[in-house]
Design an enzyme around this catalytic site. Sequence first.
Site, short mmCIF file in Angstrom:
data_model
loop_
_atom_site.label_atom_id
_atom_site.label_comp_id
_atom_site.label_asym_id
_atom_site.label_seq_id
_atom_site.Cartn_x
_atom_site.Cartn_y
_atom_site.Cartn_z
CG ASP A 1 -23.12 2.22 -15.14
OD1 ASP A 1 -24.26 1.73 -15.23
OD2 ASP A 1 -22.73 2.88 -14.16
CD GLU B 1 -27.28 2.13 -17.77
OE1 GLU B 1 -27.96 1.38 -17.07
OE2 GLU B 1 -26.46 2.94 -17.30
CE LYS C 1 -4.01 -1.82 2.54
NZ LYS C 1 -4.90 -1.62 3.71
#
Length: 670
Positions: free
Chosen positions: A326, A380, A112
């Site tokens: 989307d 979409e 990380k």
Amino acid sequence: MIKHLKIVDSDPMLYNYQYVIQKRLNAAFQKEKELTETTLSAFANGHHYYGLHQDSENWIIREWAPNADKMYLIGEFSNWQEQTNYQFERIANGNFELKLPLASLKQADLYKLLIYWPGGKGERIPVWCTRVVQDPDTLIYSAQVWQNEKPFEWKFDTNRVKYKSPLIYEAHIGMATEKESVGTYKEFRELVLPRIHRAGYNTIQLMAIQEHPYYGSFGYHVSSLFAASSRFGTPEELKQLIDAAHSLGIMVIMDIVHSHAVKNELEGIGNFDGSPHQFFHANERREHIAWDSLCYNYGKNEVLHLLLSNIKYWLEEYHFDGYRFDGVTSMLYYDHGLSRDFTSYEMYFDGGQDEDAICYLSLANKLIHEYNPNAISVAEEMSGYPGLASSLEDGGLGFDFRLAMGIPDYWIKLIKETHDEDWNVGNIFYELSNKRAEEKTISYAESHDQALVGDQTLIFRLIEKSMYDSMDKSSVNLVVDRGIALHKLIRLLTLSCSGNGYLNFMGNEFGHPEWIDFPRLGNNWSYKHARRQWSLVDNHLLRFEDLNEFDKDMIALQNREEFINEPYINCVQSDEQNQILAVLRKDLLFVFNLNPSESFTYYGIPAKSGKYQLVLNSDEKKYGGFDRVDGSLLYYSKPEASMSKNHRVYLYLPSRTALVFKYIPSKSIF
């Protein structure tokens, strides 16, 4: 000076808005010029600079974090503690860079970033990381070193094609198996891909590929833009799946979510460098009012660099053949389209549009087709935004197709509110065929949206509780007979009367029962409804097999005749009293008798002179029908009157049946 725009020729009602359309077009061209001196593809290479990479001597990792003071790489190699030898150097333009000897990191190491910013610090997953995994015990996410020595060998790139009419099989990897757990890329390749190939679909749309922390979000709350979800397997296994699809001549497109991002700070990028507006809006527009997520600031060049690089990354690294975007409606409007009814053209041009998002979508589509001319993009979008699926040169946004989202809503409304005997065939044809002349659409009777928990699939709406005890072929049940017949009619009506492509969600082709419900607290974390029961369609004693056979032959008809490539849909008969609809598309005559009780003998349909051969009959026994039509007969047209040039073909039309005839010109009779 306003340039002449072709979309105005197609729709004269846009004439009064030419200035706004031209202004949006100019903004995209100006932004492209600002971002790059060469091509968009050359600009969209952030994934080659940022993130973790190897050269011959070092690991190199870079991140953009303009609000950060310090940055450390932490992981198993540092006992998850900050160490000076893992501290990044701050370089120009808010970038941080760390170089390490190759021996410092090894394959599969977890890592990380520990980032310090004014007034705080936090552990973060790198924005540009390409592999993220979740600890099964703690449920904590970490980035993972994933750099194979040998690049993946693509074996079937030469098989990649572009279809004029995509027949899309919408699929979710995790719920694609019958087991009550998460499916994998490998299982999909081995178990589901052969089914799709046999079903005849030429394109697969994969959902939930970008990493997302909550499985039940269906992949729409993305946390790591560049990481293929590890819950389904490894990057190589996803590549093997795509390569295997290409070997079968099947395109693979991906659901890409650039409309919003997950709010989670530990997994996502919402507060990456301590600044909430690094990638997102700084004001009230930051949070999506309906989706509990964050909204990108498309006006920042760094955000454009991130998202356009993401577009190129999946095309380049995984060889996807395009995207289904989307939430485009949400991107286009400041209010996400939630407070508009779109009953006037003014609502597309009244200043309530996010001009930066419009610019981004234009650039994204240009990049897609610049990088791979055979790639496709599907939007979409539910507001009916004019020019969405028109080229940039014509004044549009450059999508290849828009999803015909109103069609499944229409079918649901019709089934819920109108008795079969009152279905108006003229209205059905109008609703299915009504589309913008300059655009191509993907039609569908139902997708995953119509099957989510709280809703119902078409077959369940039609059959309801009889689904549980009367789907065996030996059972006699009028409710099931009605549902089976209408399920076939609805799907064939949708395919034949609308669109330039077609979409089906996995399992709906055979009437998959019930709904989709991912594991959650409310269902005691059950996978019962987050899977596909393939054993139902494989059971020869059940009627799911009949529906599957019809869908397979319906798709085969399109593959053979390519009738939805024909832009003109000619309605030759609309008999509202008797509920007969006849549609001519290319050389195929589709005849639908939607009457629930009446069959008609010697019913005349206007037709071209010639003979007609029956090529699809929804009433065949193998489709769960009653075999009321002799499929071996040829049908010859006859003049309506002596010496008349107008002909009709006379047919027997059983109730709740669809018949498809292929036209053969008269000269070929002898």
